[in-house]
Design a protein around this motif. Structure first.
Motif: not given
Length: 405
Positions: A281-284, A335-339, A374-378
């Motif tokens: 799962t990709a979450k943005v 400005a992108t973080d990836v967990y 895949i947790d993507i935080r903008l």
């Protein structure tokens, strides 16, 4: 909303069946024709593949649903009846044979097929099997119907829910198949949904399109959009609610239920991707809007390199940013973080678009679980989105290397 048993036969007035007719002549133990039937005519709507090469059943169903009505669904597995000799005639014959035995109009039958492309459909065994198929219709028949539409699927995909609408108890059920050749647009699979709610046909299609965009168009297994994709909904109104024909509290409740059913089935397809060992799962979050978040999440789960990394439990976050970069969506990489997350924990692997030190062994442990996020935080706004896919494995190549033969 409560999840219940019964699948497509759970709503009032619906029955279902699935039997072996002989389409899958190499596998006599496998069911290969399914039937869903409502005791009364239904409002109906469907959405279809956007592949320019469409299977004959798609065209026949489009014609049959042009009046917004249906009463039955017949579907075979083992042969796609796409680009095949006599395809349209055979699809219409399936409708005629089912309608004749059910004593309903031929135009009130939804027809679908799935399987190998380009081979003649053995319509004779289907015609011969329809009386037994109709006789097998029952309130317990959803399981058999769900299994009869499977091809390379390893798991049955079935759900039913109960919810309140206009002071009435309403039930909705669904079955689906999909394991390979899964990618938008539209439905990337076959899906049949039944409900005893009352919905006006034109508005029903609008709601279905909205649900498909939020669910089935957020799934990618291998990047191939099928020739046979279809999602059809039949609503027979036997729950007794006021007919839903415009936006309001009731339409919101119905759409919530429809999205719940479609989302569950969509996730099942991603989890059951051909050869898959991981549901990805990709979450943005924090995107400028929901559309941007959706585009970014779809790019990530569609990437063959991301899929391969997930198969190897390799925390190769650079592939995630790469996929986001070619998505066409506007975002700020810096400005992108990836967990990476799973039930084993969470680990930050990319901060402000730049690599950081992290425990590779810990990351591998997290990525070794069955379900990976895949947790993507903008930091662009309040837009959110998610999409579902799977890893790319050796078995995917093996399955598709000899699928036809």
């Amino acid at each position: 909303m409560q999840e219940i048993t019964g699948g497509v036969a759970a709503p009032i007035g619906f029955t279902a069946a699935g039997i072996h007719c002989g389409v899958k002549n190499k596998n006599p133990e496998k069911k290969d024709v399914a039937l869903i039937y409502s005791e009364v005519p239904c409002a109906a709507a469907a959405v279809y593949t956007k592949n320019r090469v469409k299977a004959a059943p798609i065209w026949v169903t489009m014609e049959n649903l042009s009046d917004g009505k249906a009463q039955a669904v017949i579907c075979n597995s083992g042969n796609a009846n796409a680009c095949a000799p006599g395809g349209t005639e055979n699809a219409k014959t399936m409708c005629k044979a089912a309608a004749r035995t059910l004593n309903i109009p031929e135009s009130d039958v939804v027809v679908a097929s799935t399987g190998v492309i380009g081979q003649p459909l053995n319509i004779g065994v289907i015609e011969a099997g329809i009386p037994a198929l109709v006789s097998a219709l029952s309130k317990d028949g959803s399981d058999a119907a769900a299994r009869a539409i499977m091809t390379t699927d390893l798991m049955k995909k079935e759900i039913a829910v109960r919810f309140n609408l206009d002071g009435k108890t309403v039930t909705m059920g669904g079955i689906a198949k999909g394991s390979g050749m899964i990618h938008p647009n539209m439905g990337t699979m076959l899906c049949f949904i039944t409900t005893d709610a009352a919905v006006e046909p034109v508005y029903l299609r609008k709601l279905l399109l909205a649900a498909a965009e939020r669910t089935f168009n957020r799934v990618s297994v291998d990047g191939d959009t099928s020739t046979n994709d279809m999602c059809a909904v039949l609503t027979n109104g036997l729950a007794g609610n006021t007919v839903i024909a415009a936006e309001g509290k009731d339409s919101e409740a119905f759409l919530d239920a429809l999205v719940h059913v479609c989302r569950y089935l969509a996730r099942c397809m991603a989890e059951d991707g051909e050869g898959a060992t991981h549901l990805v799962t990709a979450k943005v979050g924090g995107a400028s809007d929901n559309e941007t978040a959706a585009a970014l999440s779809m790019a990530v789960v569609s990437s063959s390199l991301v899929k391969a990394a997930m198969f190897g439990a390799d925390a190769n976050w650079g592939r995630v940013l790469c996929a986001m970069g070619y998505s066409g969506a506007d975002f700020r990489p810096e400005a992108t973080d990836v967990y990476f997350r799973s039930k084993s924990g969470e680990i930050l692997v990319c901060s402000a678009g730049t690599g950081i030190s992290f425990d590779e062994a810990e990351a591998k442990r997290i990525l070794s679980e069955k379900e990976i996020i895949i947790d993507i935080r903008l930091s662009e706004g309040g837009g959110t989105g998610e999409a579902w896919g799977c890893d790319l494995t050796y078995d995917y190549v093996r399955i598709n290397g000899d699928y036809r033969t």
